[in-house]
Scaffold this motif. Structure first.
Motif, PDB file in Angstrom:
ATOM      1  N   ASP A 116       4.936 -10.503   2.552  1.00  0.00           N
ATOM      2  CA  ASP A 116       4.227 -11.766   2.313  1.00  0.00           C
ATOM      3  C   ASP A 116       2.820 -11.687   2.891  1.00  0.00           C
ATOM      4  N   GLU A 117       1.824 -11.553   2.021  1.00  0.00           N
ATOM      5  CA  GLU A 117       0.416 -11.421   2.404  1.00  0.00           C
ATOM      6  C   GLU A 117       0.236 -10.370   3.510  1.00  0.00           C
ATOM      7  N   PRO A 118       0.729  -9.147   3.302  1.00  0.00           N
ATOM      8  CA  PRO A 118       0.722  -8.156   4.385  1.00  0.00           C
ATOM      9  C   PRO A 118      -0.663  -7.666   4.790  1.00  0.00           C
ATOM     10  N   THR A 119      -1.664  -7.886   3.941  1.00  0.00           N
ATOM     11  CA  THR A 119      -3.027  -7.466   4.271  1.00  0.00           C
ATOM     12  C   THR A 119      -3.930  -8.656   4.575  1.00  0.00           C
ATOM     13  N   GLY A 120      -3.365  -9.851   4.593  1.00  0.00           N
ATOM     14  CA  GLY A 120      -4.180 -11.066   4.697  1.00  0.00           C
ATOM     15  C   GLY A 120      -4.935 -11.198   5.996  1.00  0.00           C
ATOM     16  N   ALA A 121      -4.418 -10.632   7.091  1.00  0.00           N
ATOM     17  CA  ALA A 121      -5.081 -10.751   8.397  1.00  0.00           C
ATOM     18  C   ALA A 121      -5.905  -9.522   8.741  1.00  0.00           C
ATOM     19  N   GLY A 150      -6.734  -3.023   5.319  1.00  0.00           N
ATOM     20  CA  GLY A 150      -5.839  -3.556   4.301  1.00  0.00           C
ATOM     21  C   GLY A 150      -5.541  -2.532   3.219  1.00  0.00           C
ATOM     22  N   GLN A 151      -6.557  -1.754   2.846  1.00  0.00           N
ATOM     23  CA  GLN A 151      -6.339  -0.710   1.843  1.00  0.00           C
ATOM     24  C   GLN A 151      -5.427   0.386   2.382  1.00  0.00           C
ATOM     25  N   GLU A 152      -5.556   0.717   3.659  1.00  0.00           N
ATOM     26  CA  GLU A 152      -4.672   1.706   4.264  1.00  0.00           C
ATOM     27  C   GLU A 152      -3.216   1.229   4.233  1.00  0.00           C
ATOM     28  N   ILE A 153      -3.001  -0.049   4.493  1.00  0.00           N
ATOM     29  CA  ILE A 153      -1.646  -0.606   4.439  1.00  0.00           C
ATOM     30  C   ILE A 153      -1.116  -0.582   3.006  1.00  0.00           C
ATOM     31  N   MET A 154      -1.978  -0.897   2.052  1.00  0.00           N
ATOM     32  CA  MET A 154      -1.563  -0.859   0.654  1.00  0.00           C
ATOM     33  C   MET A 154      -1.211   0.559   0.230  1.00  0.00           C
ATOM     34  N   ASP A 155      -2.005   1.537   0.676  1.00  0.00           N
ATOM     35  CA  ASP A 155      -1.702   2.937   0.371  1.00  0.00           C
ATOM     36  C   ASP A 155      -0.346   3.334   0.944  1.00  0.00           C
ATOM     37  N   LEU A 156      -0.022   2.798   2.119  1.00  0.00           N
ATOM     38  CA  LEU A 156       1.266   3.088   2.742  1.00  0.00           C
ATOM     39  C   LEU A 156       2.410   2.518   1.905  1.00  0.00           C
ATOM     40  N   PHE A 157       2.261   1.302   1.416  1.00  0.00           N
ATOM     41  CA  PHE A 157       3.297   0.734   0.544  1.00  0.00           C
ATOM     42  C   PHE A 157       3.487   1.579  -0.708  1.00  0.00           C
ATOM     43  N   ARG A 158       2.390   2.033  -1.275  1.00  0.00           N
ATOM     44  CA  ARG A 158       2.490   2.848  -2.487  1.00  0.00           C
ATOM     45  C   ARG A 158       3.199   4.165  -2.206  1.00  0.00           C
ATOM     46  N   ARG A 159       2.922   4.743  -1.051  1.00  0.00           N
ATOM     47  CA  ARG A 159       3.593   6.010  -0.693  1.00  0.00           C
ATOM     48  C   ARG A 159       5.090   5.799  -0.475  1.00  0.00           C
ATOM     49  N   LEU A 160       5.443   4.726   0.215  1.00  0.00           N
ATOM     50  CA  LEU A 160       6.862   4.435   0.442  1.00  0.00           C
ATOM     51  C   LEU A 160       7.582   4.199  -0.883  1.00  0.00           C
TER      52      LEU A 160
END
Length: 222
Positions: free
Chosen positions: A166-171, A177-187
């Protein structure tokens, strides 16, 4: 994997009944990386709470892996959440007095796993998010992006088939935020975990394999 049919959710405030979800129909296929996008107040977080069995709909049906969810057995709902669903939130929700390693191990403690297994698995999943060198650090000693990585490690330590974020990059700032998104894509790609991300950011949504758009309590575009 997940199927919602005509999901409605209302809350009563005094004499007034407020309808938040107004007949949501949605299918999430195993292995998807999907975003649910829409403006604030459109019902995204309420929908995520229903997907994650944190709340129940007023009406409609919800099936997980073809099995309709029943809401009369709280213990069974807790077991499904603990074993099948990992949660990631905007505010991390790490316990401040516990180390990163101990925060990651919390879902395994609730399962009754042995202490050595918990420590081994917790370190394994901290490595997957490149946080193993900070295993002994408390959340106050970590940046926002590092805390979110620990929160993701906690979400996947129980080896769930589904992550709800839920809005994992919002803060976070744009770079982190892009690094976190890249991590989700890798997982999603390497671990095969189904990931559903709630976001108001079209830049995040467009990086998912599919996204749906919510407005006024219903899905208007897929």
């Amino acid at each position: 994997m997940l199927e919602l049919s005509d999901i409605r959710k209302s809350y009563r405030i005094g004499p007034t009944e407020i309808e938040i979800l107004k007949g949501v129909n949605l299918k999430v296929v195993t292995g998807e990386l999907m975003a649910i996008m829409g403006p604030s107040g459109c019902g995204k977080s309420t929908l995520m709470n229903i997907l994650g069995l944190l709340d129940k709909p007023t009406s409609g049906t919800y099936a997980i892996m073809g099995t309709p969810v029943t809401y009369t057995d709280d213990d069974n709902l807790s077991r499904i959440r603990n074993r099948s669903i990992g949660f990631v939130f905007q505010q991390y929700h790490l316990l401040p007095r516990l180390s990163a390693l101990d925060n990651v191990g919390l879902p395994l403690i609730y399962r009754g796993e042995r202490e050595q297994e918990i420590r081994t698995r917790s370190l394994e999943y901290l490595k997957k998010v490149n946080m193993h060198e900070r295993a002994s650090h408390n959340p106050t000693e970590l940046s926002g992006g590092q805390q979110q990585r620990v929160a993701i490690a906690r979400a996947i330590a129980g080896r769930p088939s589904l992550i709800l974020a839920d809005e994992p990059t919002g803060a976070l700032d744009t770079k982190v935020g892009q690094e976190i998104m890249d991590l989700f894509r890798r997982l999603n790609e390497e671990e095969g975990i189904t990931v559903v991300i709630i976001t108001h950011d079209p830049g995040i949504a467009k990086q998912c394999k599919r996204f749906v758009y919510m407005k006024d309590g219903t899905i208007i575009e897929q």
